[in-house]
Design an enzyme around this catalytic site. Sequence first.
Site: not given
Length: 309
Positions: A271, A277
């Site tokens: 993906e 993050g």
Amino acid sequence: MKIAVLYGGTSGEREVSLSTGKGIIKALENKGHDVTAIDFSPEKLVEILELDVDLVFIGLHGKFGEDGKIQGLLDMLGIPYVGSGVLASALAMDKAKSKQIFSLNGLYTAQSEVYDVADSRQVDRVEEEIKKSFDLPFVIKPNQEGSTLGLTIVKEKEEIRQGIEKAAKSDSMILVEDYVQGKEVTVPVMGYKGKEQALPVIEIIPKNDYYDFDSKYKPGGSEHIVPAKVDVQLTAQLQQDAVLAHQLLGCDVYSRVDFIINEKQEPMILEVNTLPGMTPTSLFPDSAQEIGLSYDDLIQKFVELSHKD
């Protein structure tokens, strides 16, 4: 600049986003920006509607942050923001759609199928279809969710039902895909549109069976090897595929692309993360560090890349 940082949010990744937000806020303040911090909630949209800033830095993860919805609102308000727009965000969040795009353009993806589980009465039928279509082991996960939330690696047929129900708690559509054994790597991508470059490849060695939520976010949950211990040719392939995936979805400024290197030494794309993050233990800053870019400098670079004029 006057910069608003949106962080927190209401998704299952709220705790991660709080940590990401704190890091971004501190970095921007260190660089001399005037920062407004907003713990975002769809119930408090007035905070966004009344914003008077030069730029919004989105530090949200998951639903209402990474899926294009907040980007659409900011577009309507004419407020520039860091990162990908509505379509790229929505496509990257929709694993089934993005996998179709990758596959059509020559990137290797695991064999997968998407199922609608909005109606709980259909679960029996879905369970039977999965049994017929997939050989063990395989993965069941929500089609639109991040941080491996709601994911099950099914090793026994008795676990299928539980896996469906777990994934269905996060999304009405679930994705089932072949489980690919191999080395987990990720490739950060950044740059102006059409001039993107891949950063050093990171190898991830999780302490648990796979790179789950705890491995990602708990201190010591995983080991990051930068640059990854893969040969020069495979490194170049991973970086090329990562930039291609970023461009195929129409991503902007930065993203992080996850792969598994299978037993044939082929990179299989998992993906694209449009808002990866940015916590102290996160992967993107680790890779940037390898090319001499500190955390604060990385955040500043994203701000500079967001100037479209």
